[in-house]
Write a protein that holds these residues in place. Structure first.
Motif, PDB file in Angstrom:
ATOM      1  N   PRO A  29       2.526 -11.293  71.516  1.00  0.00           N
ATOM      2  CA  PRO A  29       1.916 -11.476  72.923  1.00  0.00           C
ATOM      3  C   PRO A  29       2.399 -13.139  73.490  1.00  0.00           C
ATOM      4  O   PRO A  29       2.234 -14.021  72.636  1.00  0.00           O
ATOM      5  N   VAL A  30       2.653 -13.347  74.621  1.00  0.00           N
ATOM      6  CA  VAL A  30       3.174 -14.470  75.251  1.00  0.00           C
ATOM      7  C   VAL A  30       2.210 -14.656  76.385  1.00  0.00           C
ATOM      8  O   VAL A  30       2.103 -15.934  76.633  1.00  0.00           O
ATOM      9  N   GLU A  31       1.504 -13.792  77.068  1.00  0.00           N
ATOM     10  CA  GLU A  31       0.733 -14.017  78.101  1.00  0.00           C
ATOM     11  C   GLU A  31      -0.215 -12.550  78.499  1.00  0.00           C
ATOM     12  O   GLU A  31       0.401 -11.744  78.173  1.00  0.00           O
ATOM     13  N   ILE A  32      -1.467 -12.997  78.759  1.00  0.00           N
ATOM     14  CA  ILE A  32      -2.091 -11.889  79.185  1.00  0.00           C
ATOM     15  C   ILE A  32      -2.009 -11.974  80.852  1.00  0.00           C
ATOM     16  O   ILE A  32      -2.343 -12.694  81.408  1.00  0.00           O
ATOM     17  N   LEU A  33      -1.723 -10.893  81.495  1.00  0.00           N
ATOM     18  CA  LEU A  33      -1.097 -10.873  82.815  1.00  0.00           C
ATOM     19  C   LEU A  33      -2.614 -10.693  83.758  1.00  0.00           C
ATOM     20  O   LEU A  33      -3.489  -9.635  83.126  1.00  0.00           O
ATOM     21  N   VAL A  63       3.535  -4.646  79.438  1.00  0.00           N
ATOM     22  CA  VAL A  63       2.963  -3.536  79.002  1.00  0.00           C
ATOM     23  C   VAL A  63       1.734  -3.524  80.191  1.00  0.00           C
ATOM     24  O   VAL A  63       0.566  -4.234  79.765  1.00  0.00           O
ATOM     25  N   PRO A  64       1.635  -2.640  81.059  1.00  0.00           N
ATOM     26  CA  PRO A  64       0.394  -2.505  81.993  1.00  0.00           C
ATOM     27  C   PRO A  64      -0.930  -2.185  81.192  1.00  0.00           C
ATOM     28  O   PRO A  64      -0.612  -1.060  80.423  1.00  0.00           O
ATOM     29  N   VAL A  85       0.050  -7.157  79.837  1.00  0.00           N
ATOM     30  CA  VAL A  85       0.247  -7.923  78.490  1.00  0.00           C
ATOM     31  C   VAL A  85       1.872  -8.058  78.505  1.00  0.00           C
ATOM     32  O   VAL A  85       2.526  -7.277  78.530  1.00  0.00           O
ATOM     33  N   ARG A  86       2.157  -9.554  78.509  1.00  0.00           N
ATOM     34  CA  ARG A  86       3.727  -9.757  78.402  1.00  0.00           C
ATOM     35  C   ARG A  86       3.943 -10.001  76.864  1.00  0.00           C
ATOM     36  O   ARG A  86       3.161 -10.841  76.179  1.00  0.00           O
TER      37      ARG A  86
END
Length: 493
Positions: A311-315, A351-352, A326-327
């Motif tokens: 994971p690099v970011e929670i969108l 990933v939505p 999640v990116r």
């Protein structure tokens, strides 16, 4: 007459000598009991605490053990961490109960060491302190967006459905279709299984009623279990994987490319890892039997591993403060086996999802400023359970090793700590020659501070009520969910 007098005098001398010898034995015996009766305090009543106590009581006939617990109820992660549908794992509670009822063991719940009483005060009262309070903190993912609503730690999520009082305000939103779990250990699979299990199966476990009600309304029908490395580094065990594969009403969804080259590497794997990987390969790539195809066709819920992703970011949803996805960074492996390292490729994918659960490990927290603590590793620095630079201080369980292994691992680690302590008693490194007040001193301090401990017989009142409440609905127990309610039951005469 002279003979009678001589005999009488000899008899008096013999009686006096016998009496002197008796006094000598009594004094020596008293000294032995004083020097040979170590008073040991254990902080934490989870598996590590009870296994340490068990070994001490078994290996030393004069040791006195007092177990202090922050909550009014014992057993730690056996009660609050083991999955509700794994009742067989909870059978260790029977052994722990025998230990708690041992004549040389006492339990004091509702005592928060570090707040209600300091470690320094415990050291005044006991010859040795064993810190076994586990890992109650969360490891941070360390990416933007991890504080968004809809993002939870696995520790808190597990605590929520298992009745941990501090997690009862969690109330996770399960209104989305896709959930992403970050991490691929046994806890991650436990969470996935609970999210996807048929409600009728969960109703027969000791899962809490609020969790059952929330899961009954859940719209989650797809769970992705994400790991930064590959199939040959997955951290779960074959038992948990097999449960996912056979979970009623579900079917697996894997990415075939994630398994490239895995079949060729099987022959070099250790047997447990080989069996685990073979099951993954079979699940992901092999054509299922007709019966299994039929089962999967009827499945309304999906689960799957996603490998080589970090994971690099929670969108967040646009214009809304809530998780939307999640990116993930796409990784490649450098090296092989357990030592293989995930390296970024520069690619990312989104990933939505509407629910993110971070299952990247628990973390121990410092208990008292006087106790050495390694913040980087989140453990108390020690050698075989002996705390560094702190005479008379020991540690066991996850606080000693980090959050790794299963209950059997914790048992062996705790036995090792107990052995280290007893070796120190025998060698004289741990001085037990002077008398220590033990629980008498601590009870007096707690009374002055308005703290009333919960005894093991008090806990049995809670246990009895929970069991009776469970019987009404066909469950092993219906847990009491707040500390206030626990204390009310414990103190009800």
């Amino acid at each position: 007459k002279r003979l009678e007098a001589q005999t009488r005098n000899q008899l008096l001398v013999l009686i006096f000598a016998s009496y002197t010898l008796f006094l000598g034995f009594a004094v020596c015996g008293k000294a032995f009991l004083s020097s040979g009766s170590p008073k040991v305090c254990i902080v934490g009543s989870g598996p590590a605490g009870f296994y340490t106590a068990q070994h001490l009581l078994k290996a030393h006939q004069n040791v006195q053990v007092d177990v202090y617990e922050r909550l009014p109820v014992p057993f730690g992660l056996v009660r609050f961490g083991v999955a509700p549908d794994h009742p067989e794992v909870k059978n260790v509670i029977n052994t722990f109960t025998q230990t708690a009822k041992h004549p040389r063991c006492s339990f004091y719940g509702n005592v928060n060491v570090g707040e209600d009483v300091s470690v320094d005060e415990l050291q005044e009262a006991y010859h040795a302190i064993v810190l076994s309070y586990g890992a109650e903190g969360n490891r941070s993912v360390g990416v933007p967006g991890e504080d968004l609503p809809g993002v939870y730690s696995a520790k808190d999520f597990v605590g929520w459905y298992n009745g941990l009082p501090s997690c009862q305000e969690l109330r996770p939103d399960l209104s989305c279709e896709t959930a992403v779990i970050l991490g691929q250990g046994n806890v991650a699979l436990d969470v996935a299984r609970i999210l996807l299990s048929p409600l009728d199966a969960l109703k027969k476990t000791d899962i809490t009623q609020p969790a059952l009600e929330a899961l009954a309304q859940s719209r989650v029908c797809r769970v992705l279990i994400v790991g930064r490395r590959g199939p040959m580094q997955v951290a779960s065990t074959i038992k948990e994987l097999r449960e996912m594969v056979n979970l009623p009403g579900t079917r697996p969804e894997m990415v075939a490319a994630d398994f490239d080259g895995v079949a060729e590497a099987l022959k070099d794997l250790p047997r447990p890892r080989k069996r685990l990987t073979e099951l993954m390969l079979k699940t992901a790539l092999e054509m299922p039997t007709e019966k299994e195809q039929e089962r999967r066709k009827k499945a309304s819920r999906i689960w799957g591993f996603r490998f080589f992703r970090s994971p690099v970011e929670i969108l967040a949803e646009p214009g809304c403060n809530r998780v939307a996805g999640v990116r993930l960074a796409v990784n490649k492996l450098e090296g092989s086996g357990e030592k293989a390292q995930a390296v970024l490729t520069g690619e990312v994918e989104d990933v939505p999802c509407g629910l993110v659960i971070s299952s990247i490990g628990y973390r121990s927290l410092p208990i008292d400023p006087t106790v050495p603590f390694d913040s980087r590793r989140a453990i108390v620095p020690n050698s075989m359970g002996r705390v560094h630079n702190a005479a008379g201080l020991y540690c066991s369980g996850w606080l000693k090793t980090g959050p790794t292994g299963v209950i059997a691992t914790t048992m062996n680690s705790s036995f090792d700590t107990a052995r280290s302590l007893l070796e120190d008693v025998e060698s004289g490194k741990l001085d037990v020659s002077s008398a220590k007040p033990g629980s008498h001193m601590i009870s007096s301090l707690l009374e002055k501070r308005g703290v009333k401990p919960v005894t093991f017989s008090d806990w049995e009142k809670i246990d009895d009520l929970e069991t009776r409440r469970g019987e009404v609905s066909g469950k092993p127990r219906e847990k009491i969910l707040t500390v206030a309610a626990m204390l009310k039951v414990a103190r009800d005469q």
